[in-house]
Design a protein around this motif. Structure first.
Motif, PDB file in Angstrom:
ATOM      1  N   GLY A  83      59.061  61.029  52.850  1.00 36.82           N
ATOM      2  CA  GLY A  83      58.826  61.359  51.449  1.00 36.82           C
ATOM      3  C   GLY A  83      59.665  60.510  50.520  1.00 36.82           C
ATOM      4  N   ARG A  84      60.903  60.251  50.922  1.00 36.36           N
ATOM      5  CA  ARG A  84      61.790  59.451  50.091  1.00 36.36           C
ATOM      6  C   ARG A  84      61.396  57.978  50.122  1.00 36.36           C
ATOM      7  NH1 ARG A  84      65.042  62.972  48.399  1.00 36.36           N
ATOM      8  NH2 ARG A  84      66.547  61.628  47.388  1.00 36.36           N
ATOM      9  N   ILE A  85      60.860  57.518  51.241  1.00 33.95           N
ATOM     10  CA  ILE A  85      60.359  56.144  51.309  1.00 33.95           C
ATOM     11  C   ILE A  85      59.237  55.954  50.295  1.00 33.95           C
ATOM     12  CG2 ILE A  85      59.000  54.548  52.725  1.00 33.95           C
ATOM     13  CD1 ILE A  85      60.679  55.467  55.124  1.00 33.95           C
ATOM     14  N   GLU A  86      58.310  56.901  50.243  1.00 35.10           N
ATOM     15  CA  GLU A  86      57.193  56.792  49.309  1.00 35.10           C
ATOM     16  C   GLU A  86      57.699  56.679  47.875  1.00 35.10           C
ATOM     17  OE1 GLU A  86      53.845  56.516  49.974  1.00 35.10           O
ATOM     18  OE2 GLU A  86      54.666  56.212  51.985  1.00 35.10           O
ATOM     19  N   THR A  87      58.636  57.540  47.511  1.00 38.43           N
ATOM     20  CA  THR A  87      59.160  57.535  46.140  1.00 38.43           C
ATOM     21  C   THR A  87      59.940  56.263  45.844  1.00 38.43           C
ATOM     22  OG1 THR A  87      59.309  59.953  46.143  1.00 38.43           O
ATOM     23  CG2 THR A  87      60.624  58.769  44.509  1.00 38.43           C
ATOM     24  N   THR A  88      60.822  55.874  46.766  1.00 41.04           N
ATOM     25  CA  THR A  88      61.672  54.704  46.539  1.00 41.04           C
ATOM     26  C   THR A  88      60.863  53.425  46.468  1.00 41.04           C
ATOM     27  OG1 THR A  88      63.548  55.759  47.647  1.00 41.04           O
ATOM     28  CG2 THR A  88      63.607  53.366  47.451  1.00 41.04           C
ATOM     29  N   MET A  89      59.942  53.231  47.407  1.00 37.36           N
ATOM     30  CA  MET A  89      59.162  51.995  47.423  1.00 37.36           C
ATOM     31  C   MET A  89      58.284  51.891  46.182  1.00 37.36           C
ATOM     32  SD  MET A  89      60.214  50.377  50.020  1.00 37.36           S
ATOM     33  CE  MET A  89      59.067  49.014  49.849  1.00 37.36           C
ATOM     34  N   GLU A 136      64.880  55.785  66.863  1.00 36.40           N
ATOM     35  CA  GLU A 136      63.706  55.954  67.702  1.00 36.40           C
ATOM     36  C   GLU A 136      62.439  55.435  67.030  1.00 36.40           C
ATOM     37  OE1 GLU A 136      63.516  59.998  68.928  1.00 36.40           O
ATOM     38  OE2 GLU A 136      65.202  59.818  70.320  1.00 36.40           O
ATOM     39  N   SER A 137      62.379  55.566  65.711  1.00 36.04           N
ATOM     40  CA  SER A 137      61.206  55.089  64.997  1.00 36.04           C
ATOM     41  C   SER A 137      61.135  53.573  65.021  1.00 36.04           C
ATOM     42  CB  SER A 137      61.221  55.586  63.554  1.00 36.04           C
ATOM     43  OG  SER A 137      60.102  55.115  62.855  1.00 36.04           O
ATOM     44  N   LEU A 138      62.287  52.907  64.989  1.00 36.64           N
ATOM     45  CA  LEU A 138      62.308  51.446  64.948  1.00 36.64           C
ATOM     46  C   LEU A 138      62.187  50.819  66.324  1.00 36.64           C
ATOM     47  CD1 LEU A 138      65.103  50.805  62.297  1.00 36.64           C
ATOM     48  CD2 LEU A 138      62.650  51.113  61.958  1.00 36.64           C
ATOM     49  N   ARG A 139      62.374  51.594  67.371  1.00 35.79           N
ATOM     50  CA  ARG A 139      62.345  51.062  68.718  1.00 35.79           C
ATOM     51  C   ARG A 139      60.977  50.450  69.024  1.00 35.79           C
ATOM     52  NH1 ARG A 139      64.199  55.342  72.808  1.00 35.79           N
ATOM     53  NH2 ARG A 139      62.229  56.270  72.134  1.00 35.79           N
ATOM     54  N   GLU A 140      60.997  49.240  69.552  1.00 33.10           N
ATOM     55  CA  GLU A 140      59.797  48.502  69.946  1.00 33.10           C
ATOM     56  C   GLU A 140      58.851  48.265  68.769  1.00 33.10           C
ATOM     57  OE1 GLU A 140      58.013  50.546  73.181  1.00 33.10           O
ATOM     58  OE2 GLU A 140      59.728  50.282  74.524  1.00 33.10           O
ATOM     59  N   GLY A 141      59.385  48.279  67.552  1.00 31.71           N
ATOM     60  CA  GLY A 141      58.595  47.916  66.391  1.00 31.71           C
ATOM     61  C   GLY A 141      57.582  48.934  65.938  1.00 31.71           C
ATOM     62  N   GLY A 142      57.644  50.145  66.465  1.00 32.01           N
ATOM     63  CA  GLY A 142      56.639  51.133  66.098  1.00 32.01           C
ATOM     64  C   GLY A 142      57.219  52.237  65.253  1.00 32.01           C
ATOM     65  N   GLY A 143      56.427  53.250  65.029  1.00 34.24           N
ATOM     66  CA  GLY A 143      56.938  54.427  64.372  1.00 34.24           C
ATOM     67  C   GLY A 143      56.498  54.569  62.934  1.00 34.24           C
ATOM     68  N   PRO A 144      56.549  55.807  62.436  1.00 35.72           N
ATOM     69  CA  PRO A 144      56.065  56.116  61.092  1.00 35.72           C
ATOM     70  C   PRO A 144      56.878  55.492  59.974  1.00 35.72           C
ATOM     71  CG  PRO A 144      57.100  58.035  62.097  1.00 35.72           C
ATOM     72  CD  PRO A 144      56.962  57.019  63.168  1.00 35.72           C
ATOM     73  N   ILE A 145      58.178  55.229  60.198  1.00 35.57           N
ATOM     74  CA  ILE A 145      58.980  54.605  59.146  1.00 35.57           C
ATOM     75  C   ILE A 145      58.487  53.193  58.882  1.00 35.57           C
ATOM     76  CG2 ILE A 145      61.282  53.777  58.524  1.00 35.57           C
ATOM     77  CD1 ILE A 145      62.448  56.144  60.032  1.00 35.57           C
ATOM     78  N   VAL A 146      58.287  52.425  59.949  1.00 39.18           N
ATOM     79  CA  VAL A 146      57.771  51.065  59.795  1.00 39.18           C
ATOM     80  C   VAL A 146      56.370  51.101  59.197  1.00 39.18           C
ATOM     81  CG1 VAL A 146      57.177  48.927  60.991  1.00 39.18           C
ATOM     82  CG2 VAL A 146      59.193  50.220  61.696  1.00 39.18           C
ATOM     83  N   ASP A 147      55.546  52.038  59.641  1.00 38.74           N
ATOM     84  CA  ASP A 147      54.193  52.165  59.091  1.00 38.74           C
ATOM     85  C   ASP A 147      54.240  52.405  57.584  1.00 38.74           C
ATOM     86  OD1 ASP A 147      53.097  51.873  61.604  1.00 38.74           O
ATOM     87  OD2 ASP A 147      52.848  54.033  61.943  1.00 38.74           O
ATOM     88  N   ALA A 148      55.119  53.297  57.159  1.00 37.51           N
ATOM     89  CA  ALA A 148      55.193  53.651  55.740  1.00 37.51           C
ATOM     90  C   ALA A 148      55.641  52.470  54.888  1.00 37.51           C
ATOM     91  CB  ALA A 148      56.142  54.836  55.545  1.00 37.51           C
TER      92      ALA A 148
END
Length: 215
Positions: A83-89, A136-148
């Motif tokens: 949620g904070r990523i959406e607002t900040t970006m 864990e989200s950044l591991r192997e380049g995947g995850g919802p944080i990178v997606d967002a």
């Protein structure tokens, strides 16, 4: 329903009051309330080491209600972070002064996001712990944080790459992952204690040069 003494001090109802079988909210509203309670817990603890029991008490529900919507603490923190990523970006990208200039824009994006982390109590708590959620989200380049983050940055990166400002062999998703990782380091001391001018020089010399082609 009457509240117990400890809840009279906080203004909360008894645990389970909106999460009971007879008073279920719709799923979206329930998740929103639990995420907001998690955010308040992060601010109160300031170290990210919150527990599901704390979130349940803060939200005014039972633990079973929390687990109905989230698998555990890490999922709760991840929901807050997304949620904070959406607002900040949205805020940072909306204030870019020179959108067609990759070098200037990437510098403003990097500094803007890191400054937000360093000035925001919930973000400070998440990063201060060396959050397992982020790792864990950044591991192997995947995850919802990178997606967002990719969802916000990819249109700009593609445009800059198409007009020759970014190196043509850059994988854009890996570029986003690299920027997030570098930003996580920059959110902590000693970098976070530097003056704004020193931070900008560092980003220009060591971040921008890795992505932007020489002019």
């Amino acid at each position: 329903m009457a509240a117990v003494n400890s809840e009279q001090r906080t203004g909360q109802r008894a645990p389970g009051w909106w999460g009971s079988d007879s008073a279920l909210l719709d799923d979206e509203e329930a998740r929103r309330r639990l995420v907001e309670a998690t955010l308040r817990c992060l601010v109160q603890r300031r170290d990210g080491r919150i527990r599901v029991e704390e979130v349940a008490l803060e939200a005014g529900v039972s633990r079973s209600t929390v687990y109905r919507y989230f698998r555990g603490r890490d999922d709760l923190i991840l929901a807050v972070l997304l949620g904070r990523i959406e607002t900040t970006m949205a805020t940072v990208l909306g204030c870019l002064p020179r959108r067609d200039d990759a070098s200037d824009s990437l510098c403003e994006i990097f500094l803007g996001v890191v400054t937000q982390i360093n000035s925001d109590a919930p973000d400070e708590a998440i990063f201060a712990e060396g959050s397992r959620v982020i790792a864990e989200s950044l591991r192997e380049g995947g995850g919802p944080i990178v997606d967002a983050v990719t969802g916000h940055l990819e249109p700009h990166l593609r445009r800059w790459q198409a007009d020759g400002q970014l190196y043509p062999d850059l994988d854009l998703r890996e570029t986003v992952l690299w920027l997030i990782t570098a930003g996580g380091v920059a959110a902590r001391p000693p970098w976070s204690t530097w003056s704004p001018a020193r931070r900008r020089r560092f980003v220009a010399q060591h971040v921008i040069r890795a992505l932007v082609t020489p002019r």
